[in-house]
Design a protein around this motif. Sequence first.
Motif, PDB file in Angstrom:
ATOM      1  N   ARG A 270       0.823  -1.203   0.000  1.00 31.62           N
ATOM      2  CA  ARG A 270       0.000   0.000   0.000  1.00 31.62           C
ATOM      3  C   ARG A 270       0.857   1.253   0.000  1.00 31.62           C
ATOM      4  O   ARG A 270       0.629   2.198  -0.778  1.00 31.62           O
ATOM      5  CB  ARG A 270      -0.911  -0.026   1.216  1.00 31.62           C
ATOM      6  N   ASP A 271       1.874   1.303   0.865  1.00 33.30           N
ATOM      7  CA  ASP A 271       2.727   2.485   0.919  1.00 33.30           C
ATOM      8  C   ASP A 271       3.481   2.684  -0.387  1.00 33.30           C
ATOM      9  O   ASP A 271       3.632   3.821  -0.881  1.00 33.30           O
ATOM     10  CB  ASP A 271       3.712   2.341   2.087  1.00 33.30           C
ATOM     11  N   THR A 272       3.963   1.591  -0.981  1.00 36.43           N
ATOM     12  CA  THR A 272       4.717   1.707  -2.242  1.00 36.43           C
ATOM     13  C   THR A 272       3.835   2.199  -3.375  1.00 36.43           C
ATOM     14  O   THR A 272       4.217   3.075  -4.155  1.00 36.43           O
ATOM     15  CB  THR A 272       5.323   0.352  -2.597  1.00 36.43           C
ATOM     16  N   LEU A 273       2.622   1.602  -3.454  1.00 38.39           N
ATOM     17  CA  LEU A 273       1.713   2.008  -4.539  1.00 38.39           C
ATOM     18  C   LEU A 273       1.263   3.455  -4.369  1.00 38.39           C
ATOM     19  O   LEU A 273       1.145   4.204  -5.351  1.00 38.39           O
ATOM     20  CB  LEU A 273       0.499   1.071  -4.562  1.00 38.39           C
ATOM     21  N   ARG A 274       1.004   3.863  -3.122  1.00 41.81           N
ATOM     22  CA  ARG A 274       0.627   5.260  -2.907  1.00 41.81           C
ATOM     23  C   ARG A 274       1.776   6.208  -3.247  1.00 41.81           C
ATOM     24  O   ARG A 274       1.565   7.309  -3.801  1.00 41.81           O
ATOM     25  CB  ARG A 274       0.192   5.454  -1.458  1.00 41.81           C
ATOM     26  N   ALA A 275       2.984   5.794  -2.913  1.00 42.54           N
ATOM     27  CA  ALA A 275       4.140   6.635  -3.262  1.00 42.54           C
ATOM     28  C   ALA A 275       4.298   6.745  -4.766  1.00 42.54           C
ATOM     29  O   ALA A 275       4.611   7.824  -5.299  1.00 42.54           O
ATOM     30  CB  ALA A 275       5.396   6.054  -2.621  1.00 42.54           C
ATOM     31  N   GLU A 276       4.074   5.630  -5.489  1.00 40.33           N
ATOM     32  CA  GLU A 276       4.180   5.679  -6.951  1.00 40.33           C
ATOM     33  C   GLU A 276       3.086   6.567  -7.542  1.00 40.33           C
ATOM     34  O   GLU A 276       3.337   7.332  -8.486  1.00 40.33           O
ATOM     35  CB  GLU A 276       4.083   4.260  -7.525  1.00 40.33           C
ATOM     36  N   ARG A 277       1.853   6.455  -6.983  1.00 37.90           N
ATOM     37  CA  ARG A 277       0.773   7.295  -7.500  1.00 37.90           C
ATOM     38  C   ARG A 277       1.072   8.779  -7.235  1.00 37.90           C
ATOM     39  O   ARG A 277       0.820   9.655  -8.090  1.00 37.90           O
ATOM     40  CB  ARG A 277      -0.548   6.910  -6.802  1.00 37.90           C
ATOM     41  N   THR A 278       1.627   9.076  -6.060  1.00 39.22           N
ATOM     42  CA  THR A 278       1.954  10.466  -5.728  1.00 39.22           C
ATOM     43  C   THR A 278       3.062  10.998  -6.638  1.00 39.22           C
ATOM     44  O   THR A 278       3.010  12.143  -7.118  1.00 39.22           O
ATOM     45  CB  THR A 278       2.391  10.557  -4.263  1.00 39.22           C
ATOM     46  N   ALA A 279       4.118  10.143  -6.873  1.00 43.79           N
ATOM     47  CA  ALA A 279       5.216  10.578  -7.760  1.00 43.79           C
ATOM     48  C   ALA A 279       4.748  10.781  -9.168  1.00 43.79           C
ATOM     49  O   ALA A 279       5.242  11.643  -9.899  1.00 43.79           O
ATOM     50  CB  ALA A 279       6.350   9.525  -7.688  1.00 43.79           C
ATOM     51  N   GLU A 284       2.357  16.772 -12.921  1.00 46.21           N
ATOM     52  CA  GLU A 284       1.268  17.318 -13.743  1.00 46.21           C
ATOM     53  C   GLU A 284       1.047  18.811 -13.487  1.00 46.21           C
ATOM     54  O   GLU A 284       0.909  19.570 -14.437  1.00 46.21           O
ATOM     55  CB  GLU A 284      -0.013  16.507 -13.473  1.00 46.21           C
ATOM     56  N   PRO A 285       1.052  19.328 -12.246  1.00 45.05           N
ATOM     57  CA  PRO A 285       0.862  20.780 -12.058  1.00 45.05           C
ATOM     58  C   PRO A 285       1.989  21.604 -12.661  1.00 45.05           C
ATOM     59  O   PRO A 285       1.767  22.685 -13.188  1.00 45.05           O
ATOM     60  CB  PRO A 285       0.796  20.953 -10.568  1.00 45.05           C
ATOM     61  N   LEU A 286       3.240  21.092 -12.644  1.00 43.15           N
ATOM     62  CA  LEU A 286       4.364  21.831 -13.233  1.00 43.15           C
ATOM     63  C   LEU A 286       4.195  21.935 -14.728  1.00 43.15           C
ATOM     64  O   LEU A 286       4.446  22.975 -15.343  1.00 43.15           O
ATOM     65  CB  LEU A 286       5.680  21.113 -12.870  1.00 43.15           C
ATOM     66  N   GLY A 287       3.781  20.855 -15.358  1.00 41.19           N
ATOM     67  CA  GLY A 287       3.578  20.900 -16.821  1.00 41.19           C
ATOM     68  C   GLY A 287       2.452  21.818 -17.186  1.00 41.19           C
ATOM     69  O   GLY A 287       2.458  22.538 -18.186  1.00 41.19           O
TER      70      GLY A 287
END
Length: 290
Positions: A270-279, A284-287
Motif C-alpha cells: 500500500r505504501d509503495t503504490l501510494r508513493a508511486e501514484r503520488t510521484a 502534472e501541475p508543473l507541466g
Amino acid sequence: MNRFGKTLLVLALVAVVAMAFRVSWNALRDVATAVGADTTGATLYPFVVDGLMALALVATLVLTDRADKKFALRVLAAYTVASLVLNFVHGLVPELHGRSVDWTRLADWDPVNWLLVLLATSLPVGSIYFGSDLVAKVLHHRSIDPADAEESTPIDMERSTPDLPAPALTPVPALTGQAEADRVEQVDSPAETAPVDPPVARAVAADQSAPRRVTGRVPDAARSTRPRRTADELMAEARQVTESWSVEQLTAEGIRKALRTSPDKARMLRDTLRAERTATAAPEPLGAAS
C-alpha cells in the motif's frame, strides 16, 4: 392410610403368618421325625425351613444391590418350594400323622423316597450356609440415606461457574485472522476501517487468553501447494490488480484480500503504490503551469 390403620394391617399380617407357620410346623415336625430326628430336632426343624424363608424375605427388602437381592429371592423361592413339597408329602402319607411310618420311608417308590429324604435332610445344612450368607450381606450393606441424597443434589447445583470444569476453547482461525487484520489496519489508518464487532473481539480475547499448545512439524500434505512469491513478483501482481483502483481504494485490507498475503506485506505494498501514484501525479501541475 393413617398410622392406626397401618398398625392394624401389620398385626393382622403377623397373626396370619403365625397361624400358617403353626400349620406348616406340624407337617415339618412329622417329616423330620420320619427321617430320623429326635424329639428336640423335630420340634426345631420347622424353624430351620420356614424361619429361613422369613429371613430371606427381610433380606430382600433390605438389600439394594441387584445381585444380592436376586440371591435372597432365589433362597426365598427355593425354601418356599421345599416347604410346600414336604407339606404335600405329609398330606399324602397318612402314616406320618400317627408316626407309624417306617423310618426314612416317605414314598413307596424308592427313587422318589430317596429324593424326599435327601431334600428333608439337606434343608438344615442349606439353612446354615444360606442364612449365614444373607446375614453377612445385610450386615455389610450400606444403605443410602435419603437426606444425604437430597443434600448432594443442591451442592452440585450451587457450585459457581469457576468451580465447574471449563470446556476447552477452540480457536476460530477465520475470525481471529480477520480481527487481527482489522486491528492492524485501524492502527495504520483509523479512518479507513470500521470498528471490530463485539463477537469478534470476544473471540480474539478468548484465543489470546487460552494457552497455546506446542505443535510439531506441519506434514507436507497439509502445506499449501501455492508457490511462495518474491517481493518483486508480489509488487508486479499488486500493480496489475490495483491498476484501476483509486488512491482512496488503496488500503492494506483491500490489497491483502486481493493478493491473499500477510498484513505486513499488504501495508508495504500500500505504501509503495501510494508513493508511486503520488510521484506520478506530482509533475502534472508543473507541466500545466509551463
